[in-house]
Enzyme design. Structure first.
Site, PDB file in Angstrom:
ATOM      1  N   GLU A 122     -42.767  28.605 -18.369  1.00 18.84           N
ATOM      2  CA  GLU A 122     -41.624  27.968 -17.674  1.00 18.84           C
ATOM      3  C   GLU A 122     -40.617  29.756 -17.902  1.00 18.84           C
ATOM      4  O   GLU A 122     -40.614  30.130 -19.212  1.00 18.84           O
ATOM      5  CB  GLU A 122     -41.343  26.989 -17.977  1.00 18.84           C
ATOM      6  N   HIS A 232     -30.996  23.416 -12.307  1.00 20.72           N
ATOM      7  CA  HIS A 232     -32.494  22.967 -12.589  1.00 20.72           C
ATOM      8  C   HIS A 232     -32.229  24.235 -10.470  1.00 20.72           C
ATOM      9  O   HIS A 232     -31.725  23.456  -9.943  1.00 20.72           O
ATOM     10  CB  HIS A 232     -33.529  22.070 -11.984  1.00 20.72           C
ATOM     11  N   ARG A 280     -33.156  29.301 -16.334  1.00 21.64           N
ATOM     12  CA  ARG A 280     -32.782  28.784 -15.557  1.00 21.64           C
ATOM     13  C   ARG A 280     -31.242  29.300 -14.511  1.00 21.64           C
ATOM     14  O   ARG A 280     -31.446  29.505 -13.943  1.00 21.64           O
ATOM     15  CB  ARG A 280     -32.423  27.330 -16.288  1.00 21.64           C
ATOM     16  N   HIS A 339     -29.234  18.979 -13.904  1.00 21.64           N
ATOM     17  CA  HIS A 339     -30.396  18.689 -14.317  1.00 21.64           C
ATOM     18  C   HIS A 339     -29.880  17.663 -15.511  1.00 21.64           C
ATOM     19  O   HIS A 339     -31.027  17.311 -16.337  1.00 21.64           O
ATOM     20  CB  HIS A 339     -30.786  19.713 -14.505  1.00 21.64           C
ATOM     21  N   ARG A 374     -30.094  26.054 -21.795  1.00 23.09           N
ATOM     22  CA  ARG A 374     -31.083  25.238 -22.293  1.00 23.09           C
ATOM     23  C   ARG A 374     -32.674  25.730 -22.242  1.00 23.09           C
ATOM     24  O   ARG A 374     -32.481  26.076 -20.966  1.00 23.09           O
ATOM     25  CB  ARG A 374     -31.250  23.500 -22.297  1.00 23.09           C
TER      26      ARG A 374
HETATM   27  P1  FAD Z   1     -33.310   9.572 -21.291  1.00 20.49           P
HETATM   28  O1  FAD Z   1     -34.770   9.056 -21.280  1.00 20.49           O
HETATM   29  O2  FAD Z   1     -32.217   9.503 -20.176  1.00 20.49           O
HETATM   30  O3  FAD Z   1     -33.291   7.937 -22.013  1.00 20.49           O
HETATM   31  C1  FAD Z   1     -31.812   6.952 -21.868  1.00 20.49           C
HETATM   32  C2  FAD Z   1     -31.823   5.661 -21.970  1.00 20.49           C
HETATM   33  O4  FAD Z   1     -30.379   5.426 -22.289  1.00 20.49           O
HETATM   34  C3  FAD Z   1     -32.155   4.669 -20.892  1.00 20.49           C
HETATM   35  O5  FAD Z   1     -33.674   3.918 -20.837  1.00 20.49           O
HETATM   36  C4  FAD Z   1     -31.247   4.105 -20.228  1.00 20.49           C
HETATM   37  O6  FAD Z   1     -31.275   2.588 -20.048  1.00 20.49           O
HETATM   38  C5  FAD Z   1     -30.413   4.024 -21.456  1.00 20.49           C
HETATM   39  N1  FAD Z   1     -28.913   3.764 -21.557  1.00 20.49           N
HETATM   40  C6  FAD Z   1     -28.370   5.132 -21.106  1.00 20.49           C
HETATM   41  N2  FAD Z   1     -26.575   4.030 -20.952  1.00 20.49           N
HETATM   42  C7  FAD Z   1     -27.230   3.199 -21.781  1.00 20.49           C
HETATM   43  C8  FAD Z   1     -25.831   1.945 -22.112  1.00 20.49           C
HETATM   44  N3  FAD Z   1     -24.950   1.681 -21.891  1.00 20.49           N
HETATM   45  N4  FAD Z   1     -26.781   0.905 -22.756  1.00 20.49           N
HETATM   46  C9  FAD Z   1     -27.875   1.228 -23.346  1.00 20.49           C
HETATM   47  N5  FAD Z   1     -28.759   1.576 -22.755  1.00 20.49           N
HETATM   48  C10 FAD Z   1     -28.093   2.160 -21.873  1.00 20.49           C
HETATM   49  N6  FAD Z   1     -36.890  17.911 -20.103  1.00 20.49           N
HETATM   50  C11 FAD Z   1     -38.703  18.540 -20.946  1.00 20.49           C
HETATM   51  O7  FAD Z   1     -38.483  18.731 -21.888  1.00 20.49           O
HETATM   52  N7  FAD Z   1     -39.413  18.722 -20.445  1.00 20.49           N
HETATM   53  C12 FAD Z   1     -39.277  19.345 -19.258  1.00 20.49           C
HETATM   54  O8  FAD Z   1     -40.622  18.819 -17.955  1.00 20.49           O
HETATM   55  C13 FAD Z   1     -38.281  18.291 -18.776  1.00 20.49           C
HETATM   56  N8  FAD Z   1     -38.633  17.833 -16.857  1.00 20.49           N
HETATM   57  C14 FAD Z   1     -37.440  17.040 -16.465  1.00 20.49           C
HETATM   58  C15 FAD Z   1     -37.622  16.390 -15.182  1.00 20.49           C
HETATM   59  C16 FAD Z   1     -36.381  16.047 -14.537  1.00 20.49           C
HETATM   60  C17 FAD Z   1     -36.556  15.168 -12.964  1.00 20.49           C
HETATM   61  C18 FAD Z   1     -35.054  15.080 -15.505  1.00 20.49           C
HETATM   62  C19 FAD Z   1     -34.220  14.541 -15.076  1.00 20.49           C
HETATM   63  C20 FAD Z   1     -35.605  15.617 -17.019  1.00 20.49           C
HETATM   64  C21 FAD Z   1     -36.272  17.355 -17.424  1.00 20.49           C
HETATM   65  N9  FAD Z   1     -36.487  17.095 -18.542  1.00 20.49           N
HETATM   66  C22 FAD Z   1     -37.369  18.213 -19.278  1.00 20.49           C
HETATM   67  C23 FAD Z   1     -35.064  16.474 -18.874  1.00 20.49           C
HETATM   68  C24 FAD Z   1     -35.730  16.082 -20.539  1.00 20.49           C
HETATM   69  O9  FAD Z   1     -36.416  14.596 -19.415  1.00 20.49           O
HETATM   70  C25 FAD Z   1     -34.494  14.443 -21.100  1.00 20.49           C
HETATM   71  O10 FAD Z   1     -33.724  15.170 -21.308  1.00 20.49           O
HETATM   72  C26 FAD Z   1     -34.516  13.877 -21.794  1.00 20.49           C
HETATM   73  O11 FAD Z   1     -35.962  12.872 -21.086  1.00 20.49           O
HETATM   74  C27 FAD Z   1     -33.720  12.756 -22.268  1.00 20.49           C
HETATM   75  O12 FAD Z   1     -34.082  11.877 -23.285  1.00 20.49           O
HETATM   76  P2  FAD Z   1     -33.679  11.387 -23.503  1.00 20.49           P
HETATM   77  O13 FAD Z   1     -33.827   9.711 -24.984  1.00 20.49           O
HETATM   78  O14 FAD Z   1     -32.055  11.739 -24.348  1.00 20.49           O
HETATM   79  O15 FAD Z   1     -32.834  10.188 -22.688  1.00 20.49           O
HETATM   80  C1  SIN Z   2     -39.021  21.585 -14.721  1.00 19.74           C
HETATM   81  O1  SIN Z   2     -40.253  21.376 -14.990  1.00 19.74           O
HETATM   82  O2  SIN Z   2     -38.654  22.867 -14.552  1.00 19.74           O
HETATM   83  C2  SIN Z   2     -38.440  21.203 -15.933  1.00 19.74           C
HETATM   84  C3  SIN Z   2     -38.225  21.609 -17.663  1.00 19.74           C
HETATM   85  C4  SIN Z   2     -37.195  21.040 -18.024  1.00 19.74           C
HETATM   86  O3  SIN Z   2     -36.437  20.629 -17.307  1.00 19.74           O
HETATM   87  O4  SIN Z   2     -37.140  21.134 -19.620  1.00 19.74           O
END
Ligand code: FAD
Ligand code: SIN
Length: 562
Positions: A122, A232, A280, A339, A374
């Site tokens: 990537e 993104h 990015r 993103h 990032r």
């Molecule tokens: P999340 O997975 O967003 O979880 C947040 C949690 O907090 C949820 O359960 C929500 O309900 C809860 N929450 C929020 N506020 C509250 C509250 N006040 N009270 C109770 N619960 C609450 N990263 C990569 O490394 N590789 C990838 O390929 C990639 N692709 C991506 C594609 C997309 C479309 C997106 C949106 C992101 C992508 N990312 C990728 C980024 C990555 O997915 C996220 O940064 C990561 O999953 C975040 O994980 P997290 O556990 O921090 O939060």
């Molecule tokens: C993507 O698949 O392009 C998202 C990857 C990322 O946000 O790290």
């Protein structure tokens, strides 16, 4: 315990994890394995997370032709001078063990023809080191495996406030369909994900409303690098599309797709040595500039040369087809979209904040891994590594007895969500300027109201108190007076609006202060980075509710890539 909050349910645990994505569930697992009594609060359902939507994969050092040094180098180059070098090295080096723990839980990654884990490339990576699952459904597999681990999650429970005393964290006030609740605990982990909903269109799910940033600021912790919002480059464009928009993974370019403008000319030719696989921020800026030059609101991704596209990218194929585009035969219209929040709650690489007992991990945290931008697929990596460590670190609070004598009501400031999103989209997107940032801040501040988040309950008092842990273990909860879906959704809306308002203010103040262009923060009046700005900006909430700035020195290597 006296309470002006009408408490319907209560519990006592060793660690409350707020958030059920990769960071929260990984932390809950390591804490549970060490014998801590854990409760996870998740305001949505099991798949209402950014984790669920992750496509490209997890960046983790490959066993051959790769090294920790190489992954560190790529991360630091993307981070444009603001990565903390020790944090980068520590988190990157932890990747293989963290992924092994996930596969032990049952996560299955795609294999190549040689039977080894398949790796793609990537933007910003110098080699193929991104492991993936289900083609482009990596996050869904990570979430599935963690959801299946049997961790104690209370779904549909939103954290409203982290309570603290002189000894640090004491508990959490929350709301669910059963009304308001309080959980006594000496340790809270914020794992609440990102802030994409600050913008009119984003790749993030509806719950990405910056709650963790606001909860941390209200609790007295510092946040940093908030101005670095990653856009993104390739979000599926449809006319007038708002809310959560489908992503077209960078892995599509990793497999050979190229960006072309509406005239069919390459967007990235001559822009960066890595061409379509430049970091990015570089690609998003190039697209924004090309759209401005050609007077359009999108460009195209040409993926027609990729063999077996539908098998390699089933999720993206489905998104395109439902928008009426066949990616095998047609160009895919794309535009940059909000993103990822590169900054967040200031922590060490074990999730510790400056408030004793308050931890943060995942997208909500700023460990120093990402700096000003990032590197692709470093987020799931960080969630796994730092989430796991934070669950272990929380054991250091086991000797603290969390006493809560009273729960006074409190007030929050919130503006209409549409006002916030419009101001942020117009003035704090890929390219910003000082006048726009100042105007956006003034608009949001003028639109603020003040109210208690509890007022949405209509003042109802609870009659009896139950435990959410009964619900977690499968027992039914009693229906309380002053409870029900109406109270949950009204209170959630208010606390999310308050979080969006405070996060927007903090972000705008930090962005206005950063009079330079660096990483994913581009100021049209300052074309490049300046050495004397090579520090992180921390934000705290003053006693009068003002946003206060200070400087965080960055122990970085001298890279200033643009
Ligand atoms: P999340 O997975 O967003 O979880 C947040 C949690 O907090 C949820 O359960 C929500 O309900 C809860 N929450 C929020 N506020 C509250 C509250 N006040 N009270 C109770 N619960 C609450 N990263 C990569 O490394 N590789 C990838 O390929 C990639 N692709 C991506 C594609 C997309 C479309 C997106 C949106 C992101 C992508 N990312 C990728 C980024 C990555 O997915 C996220 O940064 C990561 O999953 C975040 O994980 P997290 O556990 O921090 O939060
Ligand atoms: C993507 O698949 O392009 C998202 C990857 C990322 O946000 O790290």
């Amino acid at each position: 315990m006296t309470a002006t909050v009408p408490v319907s349910w209560e519990a006592e645990v060793d660690l409350v994890v707020i958030g059920g994505g990769v960071a929260g569930l990984t932390a809950a697992r390591t804490a549970s394995l060490r014998g801590l009594r854990v409760l996870i609060l998740s305001k949505g359902g099991p798949t209402d997370t950014s984790t669920q939507y992750a496509q490209g994969g997890i960046a983790v050092v490959a066993p051959q032709g790769d090294s920790v040094d190489s992954h560190v180098h790529d991360t630091v180059e993307a981070g444009a001078g603001l990565c903390e070098i020790d944090a980068v090295r520590s988190i990157v080096a932890g990747g293989q063990a963290a992924v092994a723990a996930l596969t032990d839980l049952g996560a299955v990654f795609d294999l190549g023809r040689d039977g080894q884990i398949s790796r793609t490339r990537e933007g910003g990576h110098s080699t193929r080191r991104i492991i993936h699952a289900g083609g482009d459904a990596t996050g869904a597999e990570v979430q599935r495996a963690l959801n299946a681990a049997g961790l104690p999650v209370l779904f549909g429970a939103a954290a409203l406030r982290v309570m603290t005393g002189p000894d640090g964290v004491r508990g959490v006030v929350a709301v669910s369909d059963n009304g308001f609740g309080v959980v006594r605990t000496p340790a809270v982990l914020l794992a609440t994900g990102g802030l994409g909903q600050l913008y009119a269109s984003s790749t993030n799910p509806p719950g990405a409303t910056g709650d963790g940033v606001a909860l941390a600021l209200w609790a007295g912790a510092a946040v940093a690098d908030l101005e670095f919002v990653q856009f993104h480059p390739t979000v599926l464009y449809t006319p007038g599309g708002v809310g959560r928009r489908p992503l077209i993974s960078e892995a599509v370019r990793g497999e050979g797709a190229i960006l072309v403008d509406t005239e069919g000319d390459s967007v990235m030719a001559g822009v960066h040595p890595r061409g379509d696989l430049a970091p990015r921020d570089v690609v998003s800026r190039a697209i924004a500039e090309r759209m401005r030059a050609t007077g359009t609101d999108h460009v195209f991704l040409d993926a027609r040369r990729i063999d077996g596209f539908a098998q390699r990218f089933p999720t993206i194929t489905a998104s395109c087809l439902s928008a009426g585009i066949d990616p095998v035969a047609q160009l895919i219209p794309v535009a940059p979209g909000a993103h990822y929040q590169c900054g967040g709650v200031l922590t060490d690489t074990h999730g510790r904040t400056g408030v004793p007992g308050l931890y943060a991990a995942g997208e909500v945290a700023r460990t120093g891994l990402h700096g000003a931008n990032r590197l692709a697929s470093n987020s799931l990596l960080e969630g796994l590594v730092v989430g796991g460590r934070a669950g272990v670190a929380a054991a250091e609070r086991l000797d603290v007895r969390a006493r809560i004598e009273e729960i006074p009501s409190w007030a929050v400031e919130f503006a209409d969500r549409a006002v916030v999103q419009q101001a942020m989209t117009e003035h704090a997107s890929v390219v910003r300027d000082g006048a726009g940032l100042g105007g956006a801040l003034a608009r949001i501040e003028a639109a603020r109201s003040v109210a208690s988040p509890l007022d949405t309950a209509g003042g109802a008092a609870a009659r009896s108190v139950s435990s959410p842990l009964d619900a977690v273990s499968g027992a039914a909860q009693s229906d309380q007076t002053g409870s029900g879906p109406g109270i949950f959704s009204a209170t959630l809306r208010r606390i999310e609006d308050a979080a969006l308002t405070l996060t927007a203010r903090a972000l705008l103040v930090a962005a206005a202060d950063r009079a330079e262009s660096r990483g994913c923060h581009t100021r049209s009046e300052y074309p490049g980075p300046t050495e004397d700005r090579r520090h992180s900006t921390a934000v705290r909430l003053g006693a009068d509710g003002t946003v206060e700035l200070s400087t965080v020195d960055v122990v970085a290597v001298p890279v200033c890539a643009r």
